[in-house]
Design a protein around this motif. Structure first.
Motif, PDB file in Angstrom:
ATOM      1  N   MET A 177     116.001  63.032 -28.266  1.00 12.14           N
ATOM      2  CA  MET A 177     116.300  61.685 -27.768  1.00 12.14           C
ATOM      3  C   MET A 177     117.109  61.797 -26.478  1.00 12.14           C
ATOM      4  O   MET A 177     118.124  62.503 -26.425  1.00 12.14           O
ATOM      5  CB  MET A 177     117.113  60.911 -28.826  1.00 12.14           C
ATOM      6  N   LEU A 178     116.648  61.105 -25.434  1.00 17.82           N
ATOM      7  CA  LEU A 178     117.408  61.121 -24.176  1.00 17.82           C
ATOM      8  C   LEU A 178     117.487  59.713 -23.596  1.00 17.82           C
ATOM      9  O   LEU A 178     116.625  58.862 -23.836  1.00 17.82           O
ATOM     10  CB  LEU A 178     116.806  62.103 -23.171  1.00 17.82           C
ATOM     11  N   LEU A 179     118.532  59.511 -22.826  1.00 15.41           N
ATOM     12  CA  LEU A 179     118.772  58.238 -22.142  1.00 15.41           C
ATOM     13  C   LEU A 179     118.341  58.396 -20.693  1.00 15.41           C
ATOM     14  O   LEU A 179     118.637  59.416 -20.056  1.00 15.41           O
ATOM     15  CB  LEU A 179     120.263  57.881 -22.230  1.00 15.41           C
ATOM     16  N   ILE A 231     123.813  55.663 -28.325  1.00 18.03           N
ATOM     17  CA  ILE A 231     123.275  56.902 -28.884  1.00 18.03           C
ATOM     18  C   ILE A 231     123.698  57.061 -30.338  1.00 18.03           C
ATOM     19  O   ILE A 231     122.888  57.428 -31.209  1.00 18.03           O
ATOM     20  CB  ILE A 231     123.732  58.104 -28.040  1.00 18.03           C
ATOM     21  N   ASP A 232     124.972  56.790 -30.633  1.00 21.43           N
ATOM     22  CA  ASP A 232     125.458  56.925 -32.013  1.00 21.43           C
ATOM     23  C   ASP A 232     124.729  55.972 -32.953  1.00 21.43           C
ATOM     24  O   ASP A 232     124.453  56.323 -34.110  1.00 21.43           O
ATOM     25  CB  ASP A 232     126.968  56.671 -32.057  1.00 21.43           C
ATOM     26  N   ALA A 233     124.417  54.766 -32.490  1.00 21.88           N
ATOM     27  CA  ALA A 233     123.728  53.793 -33.339  1.00 21.88           C
ATOM     28  C   ALA A 233     122.326  54.284 -33.702  1.00 21.88           C
ATOM     29  O   ALA A 233     121.887  54.162 -34.860  1.00 21.88           O
ATOM     30  CB  ALA A 233     123.648  52.442 -32.629  1.00 21.88           C
ATOM     31  N   GLU A 236     122.626  57.035 -36.240  1.00 21.20           N
ATOM     32  CA  GLU A 236     122.991  56.497 -37.552  1.00 21.20           C
ATOM     33  C   GLU A 236     121.817  55.766 -38.200  1.00 21.20           C
ATOM     34  O   GLU A 236     121.560  55.915 -39.402  1.00 21.20           O
ATOM     35  CB  GLU A 236     124.186  55.560 -37.398  1.00 21.20           C
ATOM     36  N   LYS A 237     121.094  54.975 -37.427  1.00 15.20           N
ATOM     37  CA  LYS A 237     119.979  54.201 -37.980  1.00 15.20           C
ATOM     38  C   LYS A 237     118.868  55.101 -38.505  1.00 15.20           C
ATOM     39  O   LYS A 237     118.127  54.716 -39.410  1.00 15.20           O
ATOM     40  CB  LYS A 237     119.415  53.258 -36.917  1.00 15.20           C
ATOM     41  N   THR A 238     118.735  56.295 -37.944  1.00 17.50           N
ATOM     42  CA  THR A 238     117.658  57.211 -38.369  1.00 17.50           C
ATOM     43  C   THR A 238     118.176  58.316 -39.273  1.00 17.50           C
ATOM     44  O   THR A 238     117.481  59.315 -39.493  1.00 17.50           O
ATOM     45  CB  THR A 238     116.992  57.834 -37.134  1.00 17.50           C
ATOM     46  N   ALA A 239     119.397  58.149 -39.785  1.00 19.23           N
ATOM     47  CA  ALA A 239     119.992  59.137 -40.701  1.00 19.23           C
ATOM     48  C   ALA A 239     120.027  60.540 -40.093  1.00 19.23           C
ATOM     49  O   ALA A 239     119.803  61.545 -40.773  1.00 19.23           O
ATOM     50  CB  ALA A 239     119.234  59.150 -42.027  1.00 19.23           C
TER      51      ALA A 239
END
Length: 348
Positions: A177-179, A231-233, A236-239
């Motif tokens: 995952m990248l921004l 990023i943290d969300a 967290e949402k994808t465990a």
């Protein structure tokens, strides 16, 4: 569709990665980009590499199955790509093409024929003209136009959507995952990659709120105070399935420098020696002027210092020991007084 007649030269491409096997592709150079095809007859490319992230280009001495083939190592900011040319002459010409479109100058350090140098000069002129007439509206938005507030996460990369997919697929062990900047230049996006019978990419828009903070634009928008919270969300949402993309930038292993030949002015790339510089011989230890031998380091005691250091008490035994004259000294003093007295009387 890509018109490949801008550059008639093509060669096989092998992309080496720690995590993936090599891939055999055809490539052609158009403008300031390399386009990759599954075979020489395809009209649609499968990957594209913008040479704006160019770092270095050097020969690869490793051998190929085809003994006449010659290899190159193209180092970009996001990794290395190994290229295989049919022979040494083709490799030298491809180096000329790459340097010409990157530097907009015909390289002088390569071994090329006069006709090949003229071909490179035409390539430079075409590329300069193309850049002058290029429509700025079609250019990808600059990352500087993205209104970032606060600390930027380490997984932020100033790349396009396609480049983000290539990065994530090429380096799966570095995160998924990248921004990145959004297409409109006023928002951001998060690109993710997962494996499900192949690569599955997803892109999420991240917009900045007028009152501060950010929002992940999904069906149920997720407000976040900072980009780190974005990023943290998602983690967290994808465990924890999604992890930030952290790619260490490559560093040079040797110190190199360029110098010009005094005879022909040709520039040559040198590698500095890796052995440490010889140290200057150590000076011998300074001898104390009071030392009488190499093993003796303490100065001899000074009688004057010893005498002056004795307290002036009349009862001090050391004072009496130092200042009490010996019998021999008293006898000599008396004889000296008698001699001086006789001399004085004879002179009178």
């Amino acid at each position: 569709m890509l018109e490949k007649n801008n550059n008639p030269h093509q060669f096989l491409l092998f992309i080496f990665s720690i995590c993936q096997a090599s891939r055999r592709l055809w490539t052609c150079l158009c403008g300031n980009s390399l386009y990759f095809f599954n075979n020489a007859k395809d009209s649609h490319y499968v990957e594209k590499m913008d040479l704006g992230g160019f770092v270095s280009l050097k020969d690869d001495s490793s051998r190929d199955r085809n003994l006449e083939a010659a290899r190159l190592i193209l180092r970009m900011k996001d990794g290395e790509t190994r290229l295989t040319a049919p022979n040494l002459e083709a490799r030298e010409l491809w180096k000329g093409f790459l340097y010409s479109v990157i530097d907009l100058n015909v390289p002088t350090s390569l071994t090329l024929l006069p006709g090949q140098l003229q071909m490179l000069k035409e390539v430079v002129d075409k590329e300069r003209s193309r850049r002058r007439t290029r429509n700025p509206a079609r250019a990808p938005p600059s990352p500087l136009s993205v209104p970032l507030v606060g600390e930027i996460p380490a997984c932020f990369r100033p790349v396009s959507r396609t480049e983000a997919e290539v990065l994530l697929e090429r380096h799966p062990d570095c995160g998924n995952m990248l921004l990145r900047p959004g297409r409109d230049g006023c928002s951001l996006a998060v690109t993710t990659r997962q494996d499900l019978n192949g690569s599955v990419f997803r892109h999420y828009r991240v917009t900045q709120r007028d009152q501060g903070g950010y929002i992940i634009d999904v069906e149920n928008p997720i407000p976040c105070a900072t980009l780190h919270d974005v990023i943290d969300a998602l983690v967290e949402k994808t465990a924890g399935t999604l992890q930030p993309f952290l790619l260490e930038e490559p560093y040079e292993e040797n110190i190199t420098y360029v110098s010009a030949n005094d005879e022909n002015g040709e520039k040559i790339l040198h590698t500095a020696p890796t052995s440490p510089l010889p140290k200057a011989p150590a000076l011998p230890p300074k001898q104390d002027r009071w030392c009488t031998s190499p093993l003796s380091r303490s100065p001899a005691p000074d009688r004057r210092i010893l005498t002056s250091s004795v307290p002036a008490s009349p009862t001090n035994p050391m004072r009496r020991l130092i200042h009490s004259p010996s019998p021999l000294t008293q006898t000599l003093n008396e004889e000296l007084k008698m001699t001086l007295e006789k001399r004085r009387v004879s002179q009178d």
